[in-house]
Design a protein around this motif. Sequence first.
Motif, PDB file in Angstrom:
ATOM      1  N   SER A   4       0.833  -1.212   0.000  1.00 13.72           N
ATOM      2  CA  SER A   4       0.000   0.000   0.000  1.00 13.72           C
ATOM      3  C   SER A   4       0.861   1.253   0.000  1.00 13.72           C
ATOM      4  CB  SER A   4      -0.925  -0.002   1.220  1.00 13.72           C
ATOM      5  OG  SER A   4      -1.785  -1.121   1.213  1.00 13.72           O
ATOM      6  N   TYR A   5       1.929   1.247   0.794  1.00 14.53           N
ATOM      7  CA  TYR A   5       2.813   2.414   0.851  1.00 14.53           C
ATOM      8  C   TYR A   5       3.565   2.579  -0.470  1.00 14.53           C
ATOM      9  CZ  TYR A   5       1.955   2.476   5.872  1.00 14.53           C
ATOM     10  OH  TYR A   5       1.351   2.542   7.108  1.00 14.53           O
ATOM     11  N   ARG A   7       2.612   1.741  -3.369  1.00 10.52           N
ATOM     12  CA  ARG A   7       1.706   2.197  -4.429  1.00 10.52           C
ATOM     13  C   ARG A   7       1.511   3.711  -4.388  1.00 10.52           C
ATOM     14  NH1 ARG A   7      -1.962  -1.153  -3.529  1.00 10.52           N
ATOM     15  NH2 ARG A   7      -3.328   0.086  -2.188  1.00 10.52           N
ATOM     16  N   ILE A   8       1.267   4.282  -3.205  1.00  6.56           N
ATOM     17  CA  ILE A   8       1.013   5.728  -3.152  1.00  6.56           C
ATOM     18  C   ILE A   8       2.272   6.535  -3.438  1.00  6.56           C
ATOM     19  CG2 ILE A   8      -0.907   5.444  -1.537  1.00  6.56           C
ATOM     20  CD1 ILE A   8       0.979   6.523   0.665  1.00  6.56           C
ATOM     21  N   TYR A  11       3.159   7.639  -7.231  1.00  2.00           N
ATOM     22  CA  TYR A  11       2.554   8.790  -7.901  1.00  2.00           C
ATOM     23  C   TYR A  11       3.618   9.887  -8.051  1.00  2.00           C
ATOM     24  CZ  TYR A  11      -2.191   6.937  -7.381  1.00  2.00           C
ATOM     25  OH  TYR A  11      -3.323   6.167  -7.471  1.00  2.00           O
ATOM     26  N   LEU A 133      -4.442  12.086  -4.506  1.00  7.55           N
ATOM     27  CA  LEU A 133      -5.102  10.791  -4.452  1.00  7.55           C
ATOM     28  C   LEU A 133      -6.623  10.964  -4.469  1.00  7.55           C
ATOM     29  CD1 LEU A 133      -2.933   9.129  -1.645  1.00  7.55           C
ATOM     30  CD2 LEU A 133      -2.564   9.032  -4.116  1.00  7.55           C
ATOM     31  N   GLN A 135      -8.627   7.828  -4.181  1.00 11.15           N
ATOM     32  CA  GLN A 135      -9.170   6.615  -3.591  1.00 11.15           C
ATOM     33  C   GLN A 135      -9.091   6.695  -2.067  1.00 11.15           C
ATOM     34  OE1 GLN A 135     -10.657   4.070  -5.238  1.00 11.15           O
ATOM     35  NE2 GLN A 135     -10.384   5.307  -7.102  1.00 11.15           N
ATOM     36  N   SER A 137      -9.019   4.464   0.218  1.00 11.93           N
ATOM     37  CA  SER A 137      -8.070   3.525   0.815  1.00 11.93           C
ATOM     38  C   SER A 137      -6.639   4.026   0.674  1.00 11.93           C
ATOM     39  CB  SER A 137      -8.201   2.148   0.152  1.00 11.93           C
ATOM     40  OG  SER A 137      -7.929   2.223  -1.241  1.00 11.93           O
ATOM     41  N   GLU A 138      -6.320   4.631  -0.475  1.00  7.79           N
ATOM     42  CA  GLU A 138      -4.974   5.173  -0.669  1.00  7.79           C
ATOM     43  C   GLU A 138      -4.744   6.390   0.214  1.00  7.79           C
ATOM     44  OE1 GLU A 138      -3.997   3.833  -5.261  1.00  7.79           O
ATOM     45  OE2 GLU A 138      -4.644   5.884  -4.870  1.00  7.79           O
ATOM     46  N   THR A 141      -3.861   5.310   3.647  1.00  5.10           N
ATOM     47  CA  THR A 141      -2.454   4.910   3.726  1.00  5.10           C
ATOM     48  C   THR A 141      -1.546   6.131   3.798  1.00  5.10           C
ATOM     49  OG1 THR A 141      -2.914   2.886   2.475  1.00  5.10           O
ATOM     50  CG2 THR A 141      -0.631   3.620   2.566  1.00  5.10           C
ATOM     51  N   HIS A 272      -7.042  -2.020   4.758  1.00  4.84           N
ATOM     52  CA  HIS A 272      -8.238  -1.362   4.228  1.00  4.84           C
ATOM     53  C   HIS A 272      -9.389  -1.663   5.186  1.00  4.84           C
ATOM     54  CE1 HIS A 272      -6.244  -0.326   0.510  1.00  4.84           C
ATOM     55  NE2 HIS A 272      -5.856  -1.580   0.373  1.00  4.84           N
TER      56      HIS A 272
END
Length: 405
Positions: A4-5, A7-8, A11, A133, A135, A137-138, A141, A272
């Motif tokens: 999760s980390y 992924r964000i 960006y 962001l 989302q 959920s993102e 995180t 999540h």
Amino acid sequence: MFTSYRRILTYPGTLRFSMIGLVARLPISMVGLGIVLLVSAARDSYGVAGAVSAAFMVANAGFAILQGRLLDRLGQATVLAAASVGFGIGTSLLVASVQADWPIATSYVFAAVSGAFLPQIGSSVRARWSHVLDQPSELQTAFALEAVLDEAVFIVGPIVVTLLATTWHPVAGLAVAIVACVSGTLAFSAQRSTEPPAHARSSTSGPRPAMPWATVVPLAVVSAALGVLFGAAEVTTVAFADEQGHKAWSGGLLALWALGSLTAGVITGAVHWRRGPATRVRWGAVAMACAMSPLYFVDSLPLMGCTLFVAGFAIAPTMIATMSLTEEAVPSGRLTEGMAIMQTGLVAGVAPGATLSGLVVDHQGASAAYLVSVGAGLVAALAAQLLPRSGPGVSQVTDGSTIAA
């Protein structure tokens, strides 16, 4: 767990503004203590030193919301750059007034100027995440990441400023804080690609979007109560270690408390949640009160360290949920202002908590003073129950990738 980390942070620009934001907000954990170390060395009075430091903190709390409003209206680049310069000038003049033995009134004034201009980096970083962001959920995180970095700031900052002031020169700690703030903030504000758009008002833009006070007020009370809890627990833990004959261990005890929070923050960001942030704030505030209750009964340093570590697990999830609910409930045009309200509540509660717990320590001892933190946790829990039961922040996600809160 760390997907999760990862992924964000893929960006564009997110890793850069988050890490630079970490450097830029180091002063929030350095300046207050640095002022105490500087003034006490020059004036040989902790009372005067504490009063000058209080002037800094009061001004910071009083002007944070105004700065947040300006950030929303004028944009981060303009406001943060000006604030960093004002902070650098105010803090430099404070140091000069102490070193040159100017009238103490000048130190109070320059400390207040420094606090008023301290850039609201924490709120600005979270506003950037909200802009980048989309989302939930993102975003959860991202707020967890920033909570972890906040814990790192409050672990590293006091150690750095104390070592510099005691082993090199009393001015050194504040000098590093000035450099970190000004250089970090200017570098942060120069990153325009991730900056949220300004929401300037004009004659044709209509009134500002309404602030959802039914959500913001209870959240602000929760934040202030948690500030009282933090301030009281810090003073009480130092007193407890002193009563045990090992005052030097107090820093280690508080570090364990912060480590528990940091660990919980990392876990929170990797999960999540099925429950919305309003529900998590309610349960988190209750958990904070319950987690502080056993401290009254502890009578040994090793057991206190273990208990504080466990108690720390309630901190970061509650603060993350608070910021998540603020992001969901507050209109984008006033988001930084809303974040600043929460930060102000937290900061404003620390000094009263420290003062009240100090009085209890003087009259009843350290163990009894932990009840101040318990009481503050109960106030936070009661305020959290006043949050709206419907609307932003209370929805439940039910897809198969989630787990129950």
